[in-house]
Design a protein around this motif. Structure first.
Motif, PDB file in Angstrom:
ATOM      1  N   SER A   4    -124.990 -16.593 -18.037  1.00 55.76           N
ATOM      2  CA  SER A   4    -125.513 -15.841 -19.184  1.00 55.76           C
ATOM      3  C   SER A   4    -124.436 -15.642 -20.238  1.00 55.76           C
ATOM      4  CB  SER A   4    -126.049 -14.482 -18.712  1.00 55.76           C
ATOM      5  OG  SER A   4    -127.127 -14.652 -17.831  1.00 55.76           O
ATOM      6  N   LEU A   5    -123.233 -15.349 -19.812  1.00 51.46           N
ATOM      7  CA  LEU A   5    -122.145 -15.139 -20.764  1.00 51.46           C
ATOM      8  C   LEU A   5    -121.713 -16.450 -21.417  1.00 51.46           C
ATOM      9  CD1 LEU A   5    -119.942 -12.463 -18.975  1.00 51.46           C
ATOM     10  CD2 LEU A   5    -121.338 -12.181 -21.005  1.00 51.46           C
ATOM     11  N   VAL A   6    -121.766 -17.558 -20.662  1.00 48.76           N
ATOM     12  CA  VAL A   6    -121.441 -18.862 -21.264  1.00 48.76           C
ATOM     13  C   VAL A   6    -122.381 -19.133 -22.440  1.00 48.76           C
ATOM     14  CG1 VAL A   6    -121.464 -21.355 -20.875  1.00 48.76           C
ATOM     15  CG2 VAL A   6    -120.428 -19.841 -19.174  1.00 48.76           C
ATOM     16  N   ALA A   7    -123.662 -18.855 -22.252  1.00 43.69           N
ATOM     17  CA  ALA A   7    -124.630 -19.058 -23.341  1.00 43.69           C
ATOM     18  C   ALA A   7    -124.329 -18.158 -24.529  1.00 43.69           C
ATOM     19  CB  ALA A   7    -126.048 -18.802 -22.826  1.00 43.69           C
ATOM     20  N   SER A   8    -123.835 -16.951 -24.249  1.00 45.17           N
ATOM     21  CA  SER A   8    -123.583 -16.007 -25.341  1.00 45.17           C
ATOM     22  C   SER A   8    -122.404 -16.437 -26.207  1.00 45.17           C
ATOM     23  CB  SER A   8    -123.309 -14.613 -24.761  1.00 45.17           C
ATOM     24  OG  SER A   8    -122.026 -14.555 -24.159  1.00 45.17           O
ATOM     25  N   LEU A   9    -121.528 -17.302 -25.693  1.00 42.67           N
ATOM     26  CA  LEU A   9    -120.362 -17.736 -26.467  1.00 42.67           C
ATOM     27  C   LEU A   9    -120.751 -18.572 -27.690  1.00 42.67           C
ATOM     28  CD1 LEU A   9    -117.837 -18.682 -23.608  1.00 42.67           C
ATOM     29  CD2 LEU A   9    -117.894 -16.608 -24.998  1.00 42.67           C
ATOM     30  N   LYS A  10    -121.977 -19.084 -27.686  1.00 37.84           N
ATOM     31  CA  LYS A  10    -122.442 -19.856 -28.842  1.00 37.84           C
ATOM     32  C   LYS A  10    -122.753 -18.955 -30.030  1.00 37.84           C
ATOM     33  CE  LYS A  10    -124.507 -23.360 -25.808  1.00 37.84           C
ATOM     34  NZ  LYS A  10    -125.767 -24.058 -25.404  1.00 37.84           N
ATOM     35  N   GLU A  68    -122.084 -15.648 -32.750  1.00 35.48           N
ATOM     36  CA  GLU A  68    -120.965 -15.111 -33.504  1.00 35.48           C
ATOM     37  C   GLU A  68    -120.488 -13.826 -32.823  1.00 35.48           C
ATOM     38  OE1 GLU A  68    -119.277 -16.241 -36.039  1.00 35.48           O
ATOM     39  OE2 GLU A  68    -120.468 -18.087 -36.207  1.00 35.48           O
ATOM     40  N   LEU A  69    -119.255 -13.818 -32.371  1.00 31.79           N
ATOM     41  CA  LEU A  69    -118.706 -12.659 -31.681  1.00 31.79           C
ATOM     42  C   LEU A  69    -117.365 -12.274 -32.281  1.00 31.79           C
ATOM     43  CD1 LEU A  69    -119.337 -13.733 -27.951  1.00 31.79           C
ATOM     44  CD2 LEU A  69    -120.722 -12.157 -29.311  1.00 31.79           C
ATOM     45  N   SER A  70    -117.041 -11.002 -32.192  1.00 33.06           N
ATOM     46  CA  SER A  70    -115.700 -10.580 -32.602  1.00 33.06           C
ATOM     47  C   SER A  70    -114.680 -11.110 -31.601  1.00 33.06           C
ATOM     48  CB  SER A  70    -115.626  -9.047 -32.651  1.00 33.06           C
ATOM     49  OG  SER A  70    -115.776  -8.506 -31.349  1.00 33.06           O
ATOM     50  N   ASP A  71    -113.399 -11.112 -32.006  1.00 32.37           N
ATOM     51  CA  ASP A  71    -112.349 -11.622 -31.116  1.00 32.37           C
ATOM     52  C   ASP A  71    -112.317 -10.853 -29.796  1.00 32.37           C
ATOM     53  OD1 ASP A  71    -111.616 -13.537 -32.903  1.00 32.37           O
ATOM     54  OD2 ASP A  71    -109.898 -12.420 -33.721  1.00 32.37           O
ATOM     55  N   SER A  72    -112.428  -9.538 -29.884  1.00 35.70           N
ATOM     56  CA  SER A  72    -112.342  -8.736 -28.660  1.00 35.70           C
ATOM     57  C   SER A  72    -113.532  -9.011 -27.745  1.00 35.70           C
ATOM     58  CB  SER A  72    -112.269  -7.244 -28.993  1.00 35.70           C
ATOM     59  OG  SER A  72    -113.424  -6.836 -29.719  1.00 35.70           O
ATOM     60  N   ALA A  73    -114.739  -9.137 -28.324  1.00 30.54           N
ATOM     61  CA  ALA A  73    -115.927  -9.417 -27.517  1.00 30.54           C
ATOM     62  C   ALA A  73    -115.861 -10.805 -26.899  1.00 30.54           C
ATOM     63  CB  ALA A  73    -117.186  -9.277 -28.371  1.00 30.54           C
ATOM     64  N   ARG A  74    -115.357 -11.788 -27.657  1.00 24.84           N
ATOM     65  CA  ARG A  74    -115.238 -13.152 -27.131  1.00 24.84           C
ATOM     66  C   ARG A  74    -114.228 -13.197 -25.982  1.00 24.84           C
ATOM     67  NH1 ARG A  74    -116.922 -18.006 -28.600  1.00 24.84           N
ATOM     68  NH2 ARG A  74    -117.882 -17.094 -30.454  1.00 24.84           N
ATOM     69  N   MET A  75    -113.088 -12.525 -26.164  1.00 22.69           N
ATOM     70  CA  MET A  75    -112.090 -12.517 -25.088  1.00 22.69           C
ATOM     71  C   MET A  75    -112.637 -11.831 -23.846  1.00 22.69           C
ATOM     72  SD  MET A  75    -108.333 -12.011 -26.893  1.00 22.69           S
ATOM     73  CE  MET A  75    -108.795 -10.648 -27.954  1.00 22.69           C
ATOM     74  N   GLU A  76    -113.380 -10.737 -24.048  1.00 23.87           N
ATOM     75  CA  GLU A  76    -113.957 -10.032 -22.897  1.00 23.87           C
ATOM     76  C   GLU A  76    -114.965 -10.901 -22.174  1.00 23.87           C
ATOM     77  OE1 GLU A  76    -114.493  -7.108 -20.135  1.00 23.87           O
ATOM     78  OE2 GLU A  76    -112.962  -7.274 -21.680  1.00 23.87           O
ATOM     79  N   SER A  77    -115.795 -11.629 -22.924  1.00 22.78           N
ATOM     80  CA  SER A  77    -116.800 -12.495 -22.311  1.00 22.78           C
ATOM     81  C   SER A  77    -116.144 -13.625 -21.522  1.00 22.78           C
ATOM     82  CB  SER A  77    -117.725 -13.070 -23.385  1.00 22.78           C
ATOM     83  OG  SER A  77    -118.450 -12.045 -24.031  1.00 22.78           O
ATOM     84  N   ILE A  78    -115.134 -14.267 -22.128  1.00 21.04           N
ATOM     85  CA  ILE A  78    -114.438 -15.356 -21.428  1.00 21.04           C
ATOM     86  C   ILE A  78    -113.762 -14.827 -20.166  1.00 21.04           C
ATOM     87  CG2 ILE A  78    -112.590 -17.068 -21.606  1.00 21.04           C
ATOM     88  CD1 ILE A  78    -113.153 -17.212 -24.611  1.00 21.04           C
TER      89      ILE A  78
END
Length: 654
Positions: A48-54, A56-66
């Motif tokens: 689910s999180l891999v799909a969310s990386l597509k 637009e996310l803030s830097d902090s949200a993207r780092m948290e998801s990864i």
């Protein structure tokens, strides 16, 4: 094969039950830096999180998801890829917190694929960075994963060392779930070194915390790992039930790592029963799961078991194939070069910590020296000026110097008294440890009676508590009176000592502690047996020996105090049938060092101070101490003290 865990209460309880969309919203809004190494993966949430990386996310949200993907992914190779992505992004943003997280994720992934030296390299780097940034939660996680690497390499001494560092940090931070996970790891490590009482004690502590928190992953691994210990003890029926329960809990959560482990262990149950067909079916299922996500340790263990089973059934071609697979994976996980690299990396890390501390100390000393030199220079100039101005000033300066000399002499004497005082405090704290530990046993008994509604037993227990408090108060009074009487050195005042009365007093002091472990503590000392020695130091000698005997004697054992009179001495023996002392420790038994500080049969903490005091006080009383010990058979300490001979004592006095 044990499963060692690191986790975080907030992630487990909040996110494992959240829908993917809610998960992403909370991740973006909270911008929390969660300190988790969730090895009980949930692949669905990772997808689910891999799909969310597509999006637009803030830097902090993207780092948290990864970061969460690198935790939840069930594939070690995916964990490595996403951890490297996190490292690149965090480095470009100068975000040390996520750099620390990426390093731990990389270390975990490389451990899972059997590359232990590379795993330790990443984990040590994470620990260094976390220590520099004072990220204590991340430092605790790094220590815990370092412990797991050492466990994977069968280095349980260093595994326990780093696991204890991790547990202490989590406990100080109030992180109960992470503390429980560290306790679970310690239980596994105690099992691997054969200390079963401590192992099951730590399993119980972890299980209680997990059940209170409704943490299913933790419960599954307590049940599964404890089943491994039960299997080793021959409790195959209980082990089978527990392995199946652990697998049933982990299956809907997608934890293939743990399922592969416990499938192999369940297969061993069927091997023990002689049901080779069911064993092959069960282990083959575990091997299939392990191969899907490249779990080298599980592939190695399953291959070894299947090779043995097929050979037993006369299927030599299959047996040879599985044996080759076992050898290949075994060599890729653990070899001499790996052991050497792990030792070098650990040594480099610890030396680096020591050098940093020394550098800080040198810097401080330099500042102090400069200040002293500057101050002395001013004092010299001032002295010369005053000398030239007036003879009266010279006389005053002389008086001041005389006073300074006198003060330095007094200071030296005070320092000697202070050192002796510190030693007395050490003795008092050490001697109080045994009686105070006895109250721990009483608290367990109270809890047991309350839970079982045996209220009538509490009245009997209350009487025992009153007696224990009286004994403890008497002991404290004696120790403090002794400390007050000293004048800069340990007092040595020999007198006529009745050994039987002293022995009976000590049995009273330690009765509660012995009862809490169901140990038979007894004294067999004849009447009219007297020694010529200092009473307080002699009490300290026997008290420490009895306390150690109780600590290292398992439940339903026995500890006995014996004494007899020889030609010119009284011989006092403290005997137990406990775990014994290894031969390599006997030669250094009376030295105060870290190696002599060990744990008792139920996890009792030891400081390594007691036996050093015993040896020192035996020599003070002009006596001798002898140790006779055998592993798993028991230990006998024999103390020889001068006998009370009135005519001889009068002659010495005259």
């Amino acid at each position: 094969m044990f499963r060692f865990l690191k986790d975080r209460d907030f992630i487990c309880r909040t996110f494992l039950g959240a829908k993917p969309r809610i998960l992403l919203v909370i991740s973006i809004l909270s911008n929390l830096f969660w300190v988790a190494q969730l090895q009980a993966q949930n692949q669905q949430k990772a997808d689910s999180l891999v799909a969310s990386l597509k999006n637009e996310l803030s830097d902090s949200a993207r780092m948290e998801s990864i970061y969460l993907i690198s935790i939840w992914s069930s594939s070690p190779s995916d964990k490595i890829n996403y951890a490297n992505d996190l490292m690149d992004l965090a480095t470009s943003r100068n975000n040390d917190k996520y750099i620390e997280a990426a390093l731990i994720s990389l270390g975990t992934a490389y451990r899972l694929i059997g590359n232990l030296d590379k795993a330790l390299e990443y984990l040590i780097e994470s620990a260094r960075l976390a220590e520099t940034n004072k990220s204590f939660k991340r430092l605790a996680e790094a220590y815990g994963e370092i412990a797991t690497v050492h466990s994977s390499n069968s280095d349980f001494r260093n595994a326990l060392k780093y696991n204890q560092l991790s547990a202490d940090l989590f406990l100080s931070l109030g992180d109960n779930i992470s503390y429980a996970l560290s306790t679970l790891n310690a239980a596994n490590q105690f099992y691997r070194i054969g200390v079963m009482d401590s192992s099951f004690h730590h399993y119980s502590i972890a299980e209680q915390i997990f059940e209170d928190s409704e943490f299913e992953f933790g419960i599954a691994y307590v049940v599964g790992n404890r089943a491994i210990a039960k299997l080793a003890m021959g409790l195959t029926e209980e082990a089978e039930v527990d392995f199946k329960r652990a697998i049933d809990i982990l299956d809907p959560l997608g934890d293939n790592y743990g399922i592969a482990d416990f499938q192999n262990e369940l297969g061993k149950v069927y091997v023990e029963r002689g049901d080779d067909e069911k064993a092959i079916e069960t282990i083959s299922k575990g091997l299939e799961i392990a191969k899907k996500i490249d779990l080298k340790a599980q592939i190695r263990d399953a291959s070894d078991l299947l090779s043995t089973l097929h050979q037993k059934n006369g299927e030599f071609e299959k047996a040879l194939s599985y044996h080759k697979q076992f050898v290949a994976y075994k060599d890729s996980i653990q070899n001499t070069e790996t052991v050497r690299k792990l030792a070098n990396q650990r040594t480099e890390f610890e030396i680096g910590q020591a050098e940093a501390a020394m550098a800080a100390e040198r810097q401080t000393q330099l500042v102090v020296n400069v200040a002293l030199i500057f101050g002395l220079g001013l004092l010299t100039v001032f002295g010369i000026a005053q000398y030239r101005n007036s003879r009266q000033r010279m006389r005053i300066n002389k008086e001041l110097r005389d006073q300074k000399t006198e003060l330095e002499t007094q200071k030296s004497e005070l320092e000697a008294v202070n050192r002796t005082k510190d030693r007395f405090f050490s003795i008092i704290s050490h001697d109080l440890r045994g009686p105070v530990n006895a109250f721990h046993g009483v608290s367990r008994m109270i809890k047991f009676f309350v839970q079982n509604k045996q209220i009538d037993q509490l009245e009997v227990l209350a009487e025992e508590i009153d007696q224990s408090v009286d004994r403890l108060s008497s002991l404290l009074d004696n120790l403090l009176n002794w400390a007050v009487q000293q004048q800069g050195e340990f007092p040595y005042v020999p007198e006529k000592i009745e050994i039987k009365a002293m022995s009976d007093d000590l049995v009273d002091v330690f009765t509660t502690m012995a009862n809490s472990k169901q140990i038979n503590l007894s004294s067999s000392v004849p009447e009219d047996l007297h020694a010529w020695a200092d009473r307080n130091t002699t009490m300290t000698i026997i008290r420490n020996l009895v306390s150690n005997a109780l600590k290292f004697t398992p439940r339903e054992g026995h500890v006995t105090i014996n004494a007899r009179s020889l030609d010119e001495c009284v011989e006092i023996e403290v005997h137990d049938n406990g775990v014994g002392i290894p031969k390599e420790k006997l030669g250094h038994l009376f030295e105060l060092n870290e190696e002599n500080s060990t744990w008792g049969t139920e996890g009792e903490k030891g400081l390594g101070l007691g036996l050093q005091l015993v040896h020192e006080f035996v020599e003070l009383n002009q006596g001798q101490i002898i140790v006779d010990s055998q592993d798993n058979k028991g230990t006998t300490f024999t103390v020889k003290l001068p006998t009370y001979d009135l005519k001889q004592i009068q002659a010495e006095v005259e």
